[in-house]
Design a protein around this motif. Structure first.
Motif, PDB file in Angstrom:
ATOM      1  N   ALA A 100     110.446 -38.205  45.424  1.00 53.36           N
ATOM      2  CA  ALA A 100     111.225 -38.615  46.598  1.00 53.36           C
ATOM      3  C   ALA A 100     111.473 -37.433  47.532  1.00 53.36           C
ATOM      4  O   ALA A 100     111.415 -37.573  48.757  1.00 53.36           O
ATOM      5  N   ARG A 101     111.732 -36.265  46.957  1.00 54.37           N
ATOM      6  CA  ARG A 101     111.905 -35.067  47.784  1.00 54.37           C
ATOM      7  C   ARG A 101     110.620 -34.757  48.553  1.00 54.37           C
ATOM      8  O   ARG A 101     110.660 -34.366  49.709  1.00 54.37           O
ATOM      9  N   GLN A 102     109.496 -34.898  47.891  1.00 60.42           N
ATOM     10  CA  GLN A 102     108.227 -34.657  48.561  1.00 60.42           C
ATOM     11  C   GLN A 102     108.037 -35.616  49.739  1.00 60.42           C
ATOM     12  O   GLN A 102     107.625 -35.206  50.814  1.00 60.42           O
ATOM     13  N   VAL A 103     108.335 -36.886  49.529  1.00 54.21           N
ATOM     14  CA  VAL A 103     108.176 -37.864  50.610  1.00 54.21           C
ATOM     15  C   VAL A 103     109.097 -37.520  51.774  1.00 54.21           C
ATOM     16  O   VAL A 103     108.679 -37.574  52.936  1.00 54.21           O
ATOM     17  N   ARG A 104     110.332 -37.123  51.480  1.00 51.88           N
ATOM     18  CA  ARG A 104     111.261 -36.762  52.570  1.00 51.88           C
ATOM     19  C   ARG A 104     110.773 -35.526  53.316  1.00 51.88           C
ATOM     20  O   ARG A 104     110.839 -35.467  54.545  1.00 51.88           O
ATOM     21  N   GLN A 137     104.602 -42.802  44.778  1.00 49.31           N
ATOM     22  CA  GLN A 137     105.825 -43.475  44.337  1.00 49.31           C
ATOM     23  C   GLN A 137     105.526 -44.907  43.899  1.00 49.31           C
ATOM     24  O   GLN A 137     106.031 -45.371  42.887  1.00 49.31           O
ATOM     25  N   ARG A 138     104.693 -45.590  44.684  1.00 51.12           N
ATOM     26  CA  ARG A 138     104.365 -46.981  44.369  1.00 51.12           C
ATOM     27  C   ARG A 138     103.615 -47.062  43.040  1.00 51.12           C
ATOM     28  O   ARG A 138     103.956 -47.852  42.173  1.00 51.12           O
ATOM     29  N   SER A 178     101.837 -40.637  53.561  1.00 51.90           N
ATOM     30  CA  SER A 178     101.279 -41.844  52.944  1.00 51.90           C
ATOM     31  C   SER A 178     100.905 -41.601  51.489  1.00 51.90           C
ATOM     32  O   SER A 178     101.133 -42.467  50.633  1.00 51.90           O
ATOM     33  N   GLY A 179     100.347 -40.427  51.212  1.00 53.78           N
ATOM     34  CA  GLY A 179      99.997 -40.092  49.832  1.00 53.78           C
ATOM     35  C   GLY A 179     101.220 -40.029  48.933  1.00 53.78           C
ATOM     36  O   GLY A 179     101.199 -40.484  47.792  1.00 53.78           O
TER      37      GLY A 179
END
Length: 143
Positions: free
Chosen positions: A40-44, A97-98, A91-92
């Protein structure tokens, strides 16, 4: 710079799309080794980069309105390339996460540990803490 064909030179975008495609498998393998909080940190962090690239895009558009998109103006094709790369990274991260089945992120994380905007690596960079070691995906010889 205009290419020989008379079209705008899109080498930055072409190269970054190739880079993102080539990086995708390794990125997915490393993201899969993170826990849900760090993913989640990476996505943020990746979303923050995308927002920064969007702000650059808007600034470029505002410099010469009516002259087409920034992607068509050199040297501003690099801004378009940055947006493409940041979007591919984001997107990656979301795909990782998905695939991992991570819970949906908290839309209002507040002050809890999962809500900080710091890069996940900051947690490991404190004195005396070893950086994580990742297992890289096997690549065929010559790849």
């Amino acid at each position: 710079m205009v290419a020989d064909s008379g079209e705008w030179d899109t080498r930055h975008q072409d190269n970054v799309i190739d880079l993102a495609d080539d990086l995708a498998e390794l990125d997915a393998a490393l993201l899969a080794q993170l826990d849900p909080v760090d993913r989640a940190r990476q996505v943020r962090a990746r979303q923050a980069l995308r927002l920064y690239a969007d702000a650059m895009w808007d600034a470029v558009k505002a410099t010469k309105p009516g002259e087409g998109t920034p992607a068509a103006r050199n040297p501003y094709n690099c801004v378009a390339a940055l947006r493409d790369f940041a979007d591919a990274l984001r997107s990656g991260g979301e795909e990782a996460q998905r695939v991992a089945g991570d819970p949906d992120p908290d839309p209002d994380p507040g002050d809890d540990d999962t809500g900080d905007v710091a890069m996940w690596a900051e947690r490991f960079s404190a004195t005396g803490i070893d950086l994580p070691v990742y297992t890289l995906p096997d690549l065929a010889p010559g790849e």
